[in-house]
Design an enzyme around this catalytic site. Structure first.
Site, mmCIF file in Angstrom:
data_model
loop_
_atom_site.group_PDB
_atom_site.id
_atom_site.type_symbol
_atom_site.label_atom_id
_atom_site.label_comp_id
_atom_site.label_asym_id
_atom_site.label_seq_id
_atom_site.Cartn_x
_atom_site.Cartn_y
_atom_site.Cartn_z
ATOM 1 N N GLY B 127 1.696 -43.272 -34.317
ATOM 2 C CA GLY B 127 3.021 -42.840 -33.868
ATOM 3 C C GLY B 127 2.941 -42.149 -32.528
ATOM 4 O O GLY B 127 3.100 -40.930 -32.432
ATOM 5 N N TYR B 128 2.658 -42.933 -31.498
ATOM 6 C CA TYR B 128 2.610 -42.374 -30.139
ATOM 7 C C TYR B 128 3.872 -42.768 -29.362
ATOM 8 O O TYR B 128 4.650 -41.932 -28.958
ATOM 9 C CB TYR B 128 1.371 -42.882 -29.382
ATOM 10 C CG TYR B 128 0.044 -42.237 -29.755
ATOM 11 C CD1 TYR B 128 -0.085 -41.429 -30.878
ATOM 12 C CD2 TYR B 128 -1.085 -42.446 -28.976
ATOM 13 C CE1 TYR B 128 -1.306 -40.853 -31.209
ATOM 14 C CE2 TYR B 128 -2.312 -41.866 -29.304
ATOM 15 C CZ TYR B 128 -2.431 -41.082 -30.415
ATOM 16 O OH TYR B 128 -3.629 -40.521 -30.735
ATOM 17 N N GLU B 244 -12.798 -45.634 -26.517
ATOM 18 C CA GLU B 244 -13.018 -46.960 -27.097
ATOM 19 C C GLU B 244 -12.562 -48.054 -26.139
ATOM 20 O O GLU B 244 -11.861 -48.973 -26.518
ATOM 21 C CB GLU B 244 -12.265 -47.081 -28.433
ATOM 22 C CG GLU B 244 -12.974 -46.393 -29.582
ATOM 23 C CD GLU B 244 -14.351 -46.989 -29.895
ATOM 24 O OE1 GLU B 244 -14.646 -48.113 -29.453
ATOM 25 O OE2 GLU B 244 -15.125 -46.306 -30.580
ATOM 26 N N ASN B 378 -1.372 -53.127 -18.038
ATOM 27 C CA ASN B 378 -2.359 -53.442 -17.006
ATOM 28 C C ASN B 378 -1.985 -52.851 -15.655
ATOM 29 O O ASN B 378 -2.861 -52.544 -14.847
ATOM 30 C CB ASN B 378 -2.551 -54.960 -16.917
ATOM 31 C CG ASN B 378 -3.365 -55.475 -18.094
ATOM 32 O OD1 ASN B 378 -3.506 -54.787 -19.112
ATOM 33 N ND2 ASN B 378 -3.925 -56.663 -17.962
#
Lengths: 363, 392
Positions: B127-128, B244, B378
């Protein structure tokens, strides 16, 4: 890529020493006055061990690995070096390793000392008659052939039966057309017109020669791409520095997002090319298939993404990028030249296709 | 690219390969080949199988149940899983929530939440993002208000992937409206069954349902649901995004999909009695993708080799999200070229190879438009490279 701390320390030392030497003696300057001291320059390069590095110990060499050899070529590319280092750092040591030791040892000594120079003479349409030992036909573009003392001549490279690798002393009896390339380097075409070849000039014939010629050409591709990579990486640094200084619309060009994204894209391409070069360095001593894949992948990447990255640098530099006095255009010409030599981009795409997509379906 | 691996690593690869061959159920491999959004049960089954072998949380530290592999071993493991069509593991639990909790959570939170992630029993969602906070995450408006014994959360979250079957959410909420936008955020663990939570499915352009909008109306979260310190959420979220990076490249999935696409184009007829893949233009396109794929693989390997040898990855790590996501799209774009007319049909006639394969590829192609947008678009990545790497 996978290297011990000690090897890494050696790599760094070699690269730093090479870079310092090149920047001191060969840094870009608009007057090109650097050509005056060429003989000295070659001798210093020999003293640094550049020509011994690729030779095995049994030939008195330093037995450096692919990473180290390519780092020299990269650094030479960074200053847009125009002497034929590639053949002497990466190709001649390989050819000498394949020779009879009695003949190879004295040649290796002289190569290492900078007393002789080799040129790689790629195949054009050269044919050697086995029965008469006469050479006929025209070579491809041979970098540095006019200054060389010895020619490594690729013959009949398209078929196993016709293949030979010849070592010839540079020879006035051979008609030579000299020319310049757009990146400032000198090259020649050799015209063999019924030239008699001594028996011992053939280092290899038939299948052995065919494999050796592929190896040499892959080395030329990988080494040429290392030179081009060094030039490109230097070019991106130059361009970004310029963008930070050049002000338009009241702000440095480097603050415009359209410009930032173009440079980020070039950075992505350069980093991928660095990765492929790491593969190329390992592949120099890997199986022929892996070496061929790495070489062709590099060449394809250079001819497409590499050239795109360089042309973006010209684009964001604006008008100055078009001038003969500014370096970025010469970076572009170096890349364009390497892209055209040792097999075109499309030829390497086709070769890579053959390697990746075998023409018969897997059983 | 065997030249990159040590003999021990090749032996490790053989061990992993043998384990997968013996333990991956064939129906799971088939489902992975066919689908794009896998069911919870399917992901959980594979997770449990791996957990029994001690391999589920392969990138976690050993103290939390990881197998103690080097980054290169993880690369090999992931490559083998992908090439055998093993189902993907839950991205949020394994890659996002687990590391957040063992890095910033309390020992009680570690004991309570990590085992469920490891075994595959507990599913998490993220939940961002919010309707007004996408790439600009600092604009989060969901609030968490301190009350006796806990917090009251109000607001809505956008793009909640797998929210419709998740048990728990890791939720970024504003705890301090009076400071700089980045510094007033905190991270909470929210029970998806809590009173006040409602979900609205969002159907994506592949006609699939994997994402949702989540509404939170006075949802109570007890005090032990706060991760780390109050107002530290932004720091934690950013730490993980940089942690990551290589996972974002999805290099193994791309390799597997590309191999399958190559097989498909080799099985389909082209013109003049040739295989489709032998048509020069088609062969050329495959070759160009191959050149880019191999450069991505080496780039990821080079970052992991650095990590394995104890060096922090350099700026090259920031490029893998960009080049990896663009490549994922190029592969499915090529798939659409291979499929031709069959690729634009919603319903397919008959059971030809083309008819069987088309739907999966088309759905993947459509949904894959997301990969250049999520995890920091991007364009954001390029701005980061220009500023922090090139100093522009």
């Amino acid at each position: 890529m996978r290297r011990s701390e000690q090897t890494r320390a050696e790599d760094t030392l070699l690269r730093d020493t090479s870079r310092r030497f090149l920047e001191d003696t060969y840094a870009w300057d608009e007057g090109r006055s650097r050509r005056a001291d060429r003989a000295d320059h070659w001798r210093f390069a020999a003293e640094l061990g550049w020509f011994a590095l690729g030779l095995p110990e049994r030939l008195g060499g330093l037995e450096g690995d692919g990473n180290q050899l390519l780092s020299i070529l990269e650094e030479a590319g960074r200053v847009l070096h125009d002497a034929p280092l590639l053949a002497n750092v990466l190709l001649a040591p390989k050819a000498l390793s394949a020779m009879n030791e009695a003949v190879a040892i004295p040649l290796a000594e002289k190569l290492a000392a900078g007393e002789i120079r080799f040129a790689y003479v790629p195949d054009g349409s050269v044919h050697l008659s086995r029965s008469t030992m006469r050479l006929e036909g025209r070579s491809g573009v041979a970098l540095g052939a006019a200054e060389a003392t010895h020619w490594l001549v690729a013959v009949g490279s398209r078929s196993v039966d016709g293949a030979s690798l010849l070592l010839l002393p540079a020879n006035d009896a051979v008609r030579r057309t000299d020319f310049r390339l757009i990146d400032g380097r000198s090259a020649s075409t050799l015209h063999f017109e019924d030239l008699a070849i001594p028996d011992d000039a053939a280092l290899a014939r038939g299948e052995t020669a065919f494999r050796l010629l592929e190896d040499l050409n892959d080395r030329a591709v990988i080494g040429g791409c290392a030179e081009a990579f060094g030039a490109l990486e230097g070019g991106l640094g130059l361009t970004v520095d310029y963008l930070k200084q050049r002000t338009q619309f009241g702000a440095p060009l480097s603050s415009f997002q359209a410009v930032q994204h173009k440079m980020a894209e070039s950075f992505c391409e350069i980093e991928q090319m660095r990765s492929l070069l790491l593969w190329g360095a390992v592949a120099l001593d890997a199986s022929p298939d892996e070496r061929a894949q790495a070489a062709s992948a590099l060449k394809v990447f250079l001819g497409r993404e590499g050239l795109t990255a360089a042309s973006r640098c010209i684009q964001v530099s604006g008008g100055i990028g078009l001038t003969e006095d500014y370096r970025i255009g010469h970076v572009y010409k170096r890349l364009q030249t390497v892209a055209a030599l040792f097999g075109s981009t499309e030829a390497h795409i086709a070769r890579l296709g053959d390697l990746f997509i075998p023409s018969t379906p897997p059983a | 690219m065997d030249a990159f691996f040590t003999a021990d690593e090749i032996a490790f690869r053989d061990e992993v390969r043998a384990f997968i061959r013996e333990n991956l159920p064939t129906d799971l491999a088939q489902k992975t080949r066919d689908g794009i959004h896998l069911a919870r049960e399917d992901m959980a089954r594979w997770n449990t199988i791996l957990d029994k072998r001690g391999w589920a949380v392969h990138h976690w530290p050993t103290e939390y149940g990881g197998p103690g592999w080097t980054p290169i071993q993880r690369f090999i493991f992931e490559a083998e899983c992908a090439s055998a069509d093993a189902p993907p593991l839950s991205v949020f639990g394994l890659y996002l929530v687990g590391p957040t909790i063992y890095t910033f959570g309390s020992s009680e939170q570690r004991a309570r939440y990590l085992p469920g992630i490891r075994s595959g029993e507990a599913f998490w969602c993220q939940g961002y993002s919010e309707p007004d906070a996408g790439s600009d995450l600092a604009a989060v408006r969901t609030t968490a208000r301190k009350v006796e014994g806990g917090w009251i959360i109000d607001g809505s979250k956008a793009w909640t992937s797998e929210g419709h079957f998740a048990d728990l959410m890791i939720c970024l909420a504003r705890t301090n409206p009076n400071v700089k936008p980045q510094t007033g955020l905190s991270l909470f663990i929210v029970d998806m069954k809590a009173k006040g939570i409602s979900l609205q499915p969002v159907i994506t352009i592949d006609s699939g349902h994997s994402v949702n909008t989540t509404f939170m109306d006075s949802v109570f979260v007890p005090d032990d649901g706060l991760i780390g310190g109050v107002d530290k959420g932004w720091t934690y979220a950013k730490f993980l995004l940089s942690h990551e990076r290589t996972n974002n490249a999805q290099v193994h999935r791309s390799r597997r999909e590309f191999t399958r696409l190559k097989d498909l184009a080799a099985a389909l007829p082209g013109s003049g009695g040739r295989r489709l893949i032998d048509e020069p233009a088609m062969c050329r396109r495959f070759t160009l993708v191959e050149a880019n794929l191999v450069s991505l693989e080496v780039t990821v390997l080079r970052i992991l080799a650095d990590q394995t040898e104890g060096r922090e990855p350099g700026p090259e790590a920031s490029i893998v999200k960009i080049i990896g996501s663009e490549l994922q799209q190029r592969i499915t774009e090529l798939a659409m070229e291979v499929l031709g007319e069959e690729g634009v049909k919603v319903e397919h006639e008959g059971d030809s190879l083309l008819a069987q394969e088309a739907q999966g590829w088309t759905k993947r192609h459509l949904f894959r438009r997301v990969v250049t947008i999520y995890a920091g678009s991007n364009e954001i990545q390029k701005t980061i490279i220009a500023r922090s790497v090139l100093g522009m």
